[in-house]
Write a protein that holds these residues in place. Structure first.
Motif, PDB file in Angstrom:
ATOM      1  N   LEU A 273     -10.820  -0.513  21.098  1.00  0.00           N
ATOM      2  CA  LEU A 273      -9.713   0.332  21.525  1.00  0.00           C
ATOM      3  C   LEU A 273      -9.267   1.311  20.453  1.00  0.00           C
ATOM      4  O   LEU A 273      -8.430   2.155  20.708  1.00  0.00           O
ATOM      5  N   ARG A 345      -2.570  -1.873  25.938  1.00  0.00           N
ATOM      6  CA  ARG A 345      -3.710  -0.991  25.646  1.00  0.00           C
ATOM      7  C   ARG A 345      -4.978  -1.519  26.306  1.00  0.00           C
ATOM      8  O   ARG A 345      -5.743  -0.763  26.896  1.00  0.00           O
ATOM      9  N   VAL A 349      -6.804  -0.496  30.355  1.00  0.00           N
ATOM     10  CA  VAL A 349      -8.225  -0.230  30.615  1.00  0.00           C
ATOM     11  C   VAL A 349      -8.697  -1.040  31.823  1.00  0.00           C
ATOM     12  O   VAL A 349      -9.372  -0.522  32.722  1.00  0.00           O
ATOM     13  N   LEU A 350      -8.293  -2.320  31.879  1.00  0.00           N
ATOM     14  CA  LEU A 350      -8.695  -3.165  33.006  1.00  0.00           C
ATOM     15  C   LEU A 350      -8.130  -2.635  34.321  1.00  0.00           C
ATOM     16  O   LEU A 350      -8.795  -2.699  35.357  1.00  0.00           O
ATOM     17  N   ASP A 352      -7.504   0.550  35.007  1.00  0.00           N
ATOM     18  CA  ASP A 352      -8.255   1.753  35.377  1.00  0.00           C
ATOM     19  C   ASP A 352      -9.642   1.413  35.925  1.00  0.00           C
ATOM     20  O   ASP A 352     -10.132   2.066  36.837  1.00  0.00           O
ATOM     21  N   VAL A 353     -10.276   0.398  35.358  1.00  0.00           N
ATOM     22  CA  VAL A 353     -11.627   0.046  35.804  1.00  0.00           C
ATOM     23  C   VAL A 353     -11.581  -0.717  37.127  1.00  0.00           C
ATOM     24  O   VAL A 353     -12.340  -0.424  38.052  1.00  0.00           O
ATOM     25  N   LEU A 354     -10.657  -1.684  37.231  1.00  0.00           N
ATOM     26  CA  LEU A 354     -10.719  -2.650  38.336  1.00  0.00           C
ATOM     27  C   LEU A 354      -9.660  -2.459  39.408  1.00  0.00           C
ATOM     28  O   LEU A 354      -9.825  -2.960  40.519  1.00  0.00           O
TER      29      LEU A 354
ATOM     30  N   ILE B 251     -18.667   1.046  41.256  1.00  0.00           N
ATOM     31  CA  ILE B 251     -19.004  -0.302  40.783  1.00  0.00           C
ATOM     32  C   ILE B 251     -19.563  -1.142  41.929  1.00  0.00           C
ATOM     33  O   ILE B 251     -18.918  -1.268  42.977  1.00  0.00           O
ATOM     34  N   PHE B 264      -8.467   2.425  43.886  1.00  0.00           N
ATOM     35  CA  PHE B 264      -8.438   3.130  42.593  1.00  0.00           C
ATOM     36  C   PHE B 264      -9.373   2.511  41.557  1.00  0.00           C
ATOM     37  O   PHE B 264      -9.249   2.809  40.377  1.00  0.00           O
ATOM     38  N   SER B 265     -10.310   1.666  41.953  1.00  0.00           N
ATOM     39  CA  SER B 265     -11.239   1.140  40.951  1.00  0.00           C
ATOM     40  C   SER B 265     -12.084   2.278  40.383  1.00  0.00           C
ATOM     41  O   SER B 265     -12.255   3.312  41.030  1.00  0.00           O
ATOM     42  N   GLY B 266     -12.604   2.083  39.184  1.00  0.00           N
ATOM     43  CA  GLY B 266     -13.522   3.060  38.592  1.00  0.00           C
ATOM     44  C   GLY B 266     -12.882   4.366  38.160  1.00  0.00           C
ATOM     45  O   GLY B 266     -13.578   5.344  37.913  1.00  0.00           O
ATOM     46  N   GLU B 267     -11.537   4.386  38.045  1.00  0.00           N
ATOM     47  CA  GLU B 267     -10.875   5.603  37.559  1.00  0.00           C
ATOM     48  C   GLU B 267     -10.932   5.591  36.032  1.00  0.00           C
ATOM     49  O   GLU B 267      -9.925   5.476  35.344  1.00  0.00           O
ATOM     50  N   VAL B 268     -12.159   5.719  35.526  1.00  0.00           N
ATOM     51  CA  VAL B 268     -12.402   5.459  34.113  1.00  0.00           C
ATOM     52  C   VAL B 268     -12.272   6.697  33.227  1.00  0.00           C
ATOM     53  O   VAL B 268     -12.354   6.601  32.007  1.00  0.00           O
ATOM     54  N   ILE B 271      -9.475   6.125  30.593  1.00  0.00           N
ATOM     55  CA  ILE B 271      -9.298   4.983  29.689  1.00  0.00           C
ATOM     56  C   ILE B 271      -9.192   5.545  28.272  1.00  0.00           C
ATOM     57  O   ILE B 271      -9.921   6.467  27.889  1.00  0.00           O
ATOM     58  N   GLU B 272      -8.255   4.983  27.519  1.00  0.00           N
ATOM     59  CA  GLU B 272      -7.947   5.527  26.185  1.00  0.00           C
ATOM     60  C   GLU B 272      -8.791   4.829  25.138  1.00  0.00           C
ATOM     61  O   GLU B 272      -8.642   3.644  24.907  1.00  0.00           O
ATOM     62  N   LEU B 273      -9.676   5.595  24.534  1.00  0.00           N
ATOM     63  CA  LEU B 273     -10.630   5.009  23.596  1.00  0.00           C
ATOM     64  C   LEU B 273     -10.299   5.309  22.149  1.00  0.00           C
ATOM     65  O   LEU B 273     -10.946   4.793  21.247  1.00  0.00           O
ATOM     66  N   LEU B 350     -17.242  -0.724  29.890  1.00  0.00           N
ATOM     67  CA  LEU B 350     -17.609  -1.125  31.249  1.00  0.00           C
ATOM     68  C   LEU B 350     -18.580  -2.305  31.229  1.00  0.00           C
ATOM     69  O   LEU B 350     -18.509  -3.198  32.075  1.00  0.00           O
TER      70      LEU B 350
END
Lengths: 427, 427
Positions: A273, A345, A349-350, A352-354, B251, B264-268, B271-273, B350
């Motif tokens: 992160l 943080r 992320v989880l 946004d992905v899931l 996914i 809204f899954s996969g709204e990647v 994501i803050e990296l 991911l």
């Protein structure tokens, strides 16, 4: 009652396609539909069952007979409030004859639990995990840990037998991904284990005659254990976060556990992160675990503080932390004040992905929910991108028993999936 | 052939529990089992079908008759190489009578596709999305975009009719999450749209009589479109990455699309990296999209470079980039050299969360696979935590047609799920 002796794997793996349906399979499938319906929604009359499942009333009567013969359902009087006339009867899950057993094998503790078909805990026991303190650090000696795990399982089996319960299966949860094909722990980095044939080793220690033994990862079982509570709120998409030395996620999407293709889903402790963050023992930088793992809390304490001792039961260590906080320990207060932002943080992320509807905080996150829940909820609310819907944050209702409870539930799945597996009651 | 006129949503939503099985449902389920088996595994003899599905040979013969009556399967001669004797017959998918239509509504283009039951593209058309350049920047005027989308769908329907194809359904893919209950686009931030009743607006423009119209997000459809190619390699867990202005993920876990609880899954993309990364238009910092979105490539070019023009077809813009690279444009070379590391920062997250077996690069990532594939694969291999297994990185085989192809496949799902939906052929 008979017990099967085998060490299989892949608890209800769900990797099945659509199968064609013959008449024997049809009856078995309909027994499962009825039993699951009662298990999920509670007792109801035959007429209601017929209406809700689409089965004929005659079929329901016949199927209920089969289930009752195996001690899976029973009939009882319904109390009707405010109505006159004779009370009706309803069909209910019978909690007296069938149980599942789960064992969590954690870095800090071994927890075993026996649950009956109604989900009620019939026996629980937690002991610290055998640990050796060496000059190089801590190690978890394989033999003694396995011996103690087998002893816990034997104790649970004896308790079940004493209570007249037939055990559908045993599920063991190591803190790492599982190789479902071989029944081994692929890697449990916090135990220092890799490729341990856990199912075979425990099976050997239990002897020839024992219920089917399966492995499943701790975070995944904990998610399964919390799922029914959330399902009652119509929540079928959730992420469970273990708050231990490491951080793992158990993911349930549309009511189904997401394992990943090799069982490594939810290995979120090492998502990076912050490229400028602290170095992690895995070799990366800014891993989520370095920010929110249990060690990040313990690290602010004196080296010999009892909360840091792996020899003490986890409940005592958590109590010690609570006492320090109540005494106004400034280092801990500061740590817990910073924790929500770091939790969000990774949790963000989880989300946004899931796109889960709920996040459940387990382990020490759950034990300190009074400090963490509100700020985590507020920070997640504030970062909503658009109307993806609010994520409900809650503390695990099962606490340190979550994975063991999930293990018992997975074992009971064997009977819910195929009720004919349960033996016919002797007269 | 009749056409249904309705605008529904939630393409094959999969939110069904175990249902009880009666005799009519049993026949319908077995028709679906047979048709799916042929669709997935290709033509085979009745004897093989019986063996592989567990259905009796008599049942297979009767069910195949029903499917043939609706033009879903046909019989053909098998060529047996190296054997003597009369050739056998096999049952195959009949590609002549049934089709699905998909339309992708992207920031840069509208792509429509007609695919038959064998998955063969029968018609394709791509046009630039209507865009207005205003002093404040670009906007995508709702009316003209919807008019053009409806025109594309009408053209595809006319083509299908001319080819004698009955259309099972239409699936439209906006670049953002979909509200399945209302058939609206919840948010398409790169189009500047929110809460657009897309299904109703298109349905109105198409008139009363049209096949069922559904919405599904572009990344999700693209993942579904690539899934069969990977399933032939026994890969059932994959992540598809759109490489457009934004970055989205489709996914698929254990062969099932993961939508998330509100789609809204996969709204990647957000994501803050990197907390110290560049500011994103969403308000956060270090979002993945700022590192790898199409704009991050275009930004190194001159302001009036044709590759940056939304008025040009996407294929021409990609060709222009390719020409610049081949001419040794140093800014672009540098950008593409830095891209793999940034791609892997997000893809690695991911992998840790989902544990897919494959990652498919779509959009411009796929168009420049010759530059990206190998370094991305190597960087992912290097960051494997333990033996979670190697993730196979590949480029989308469908390129800019992926979402439209997925839309056609989702429309055909209606027939695979319930073959009785297809009309009986007239003599």
């Amino acid at each position: 009652m008979s017990m099967q002796g085998s060490a299989s794997t892949a608890a209800g793996s769900g990797r099945r396609g659509a199968a064609p349906v013959g008449h024997a399979a049809m009856r078995s499938a309909n027994l499962s539909v009825l039993l699951r319906h009662l298990h999920r929604h509670g007792g109801r009359s035959r007429a209601t069952l017929a209406q809700e499942t689409g089965l004929s009333k005659a079929s329901v009567t016949s199927l209920v007979g089969d289930l009752a013969e195996r001690g899976l359902v029973q009939e009882g009087q319904v109390e009707r409030r405010g109505t006159v006339g004779r009370p009706g009867t309803e069909v209910r899950i019978d909690p007296r004859h069938v149980a599942g057993i789960g064992l969590e094998l954690n870095v800090d503790y071994l927890a075993v639990g026996v649950r009956d078909l109604a989900g009620v805990a019939r026996f629980r026991s937690t002991v610290p995990t055998p640990v050796q303190d060496t000059p190089a650090g801590r190690s978890f000696p394989l033999g003694p840990v396995l011996d103690l795990a087998a002893q816990q399982l034997r104790e649970a089996l004896a308790e079940a037998e004493a209570q007249g319960l037939w055990v559908a299966g045993l599920t063991v949860a190591p803190p790492g991904p599982v190789d479902y094909a071989t029944g081994s722990v692929r890697v449990a980095s916090n135990l220092g284990w890799a490729e341990v044939p856990l199912a075979a080793e425990l099976s050997r220690r239990l002897g020839a005659e024992h219920p089917p033994l399966e492995l499943e990862n701790d975070a995944k079982l904990s998610a399964l254990a919390e799922a029914p509570r959330l399902a009652r709120q119509c929540i079928t998409d959730l992420v469970y976060l273990t708050g231990d030395l490491g951080v793992g996620a158990g993911i349930i999407a549309e009511g189904r556990l997401i394992r990943g293709w090799s069982g490594f889903s939810g290995e979120v402790g090492h998502i990076e992160l912050d490229p400028a963050g602290p170095a992690c023992r895995c070799g990366r930088r800014g891993c989520w675990e370095t920010l929110v793992g249990f060690d990040s809390v313990l690290a602010v304490l004196d080296e010999h503080d009892p909360a840091r001792s792996g020899q003490l039961p986890m409940t005592q260590r958590l109590r010690r932390l609570r006492e320090l906080l109540e005494a106004g320990d400034a280092r801990l207060e500061e740590r817990f004040a910073a924790l929500p932002a770091d939790l969000v943080r990774g949790a963000g992320v989880l989300v946004d992905v899931l796109n889960p509807q709920a996040i459940v905080l387990g382990g020490y996150f759950g034990a300190f929910a009074d400090l963490l829940l509100r700020p985590v909820q507020e920070a997640l609310d504030a970062r909503l991108l658009a109307d993806g819907g609010r994520v409900e944050v809650s503390a695990s209702a099962l606490g340190l028993d979550a994975a063991a409870a999930g293990g018992a539930a997975v074992a009971l799945e064997r009977v819910l999936e195929d009720p004919l597996r349960a033996p016919v009651l002797s007269a």
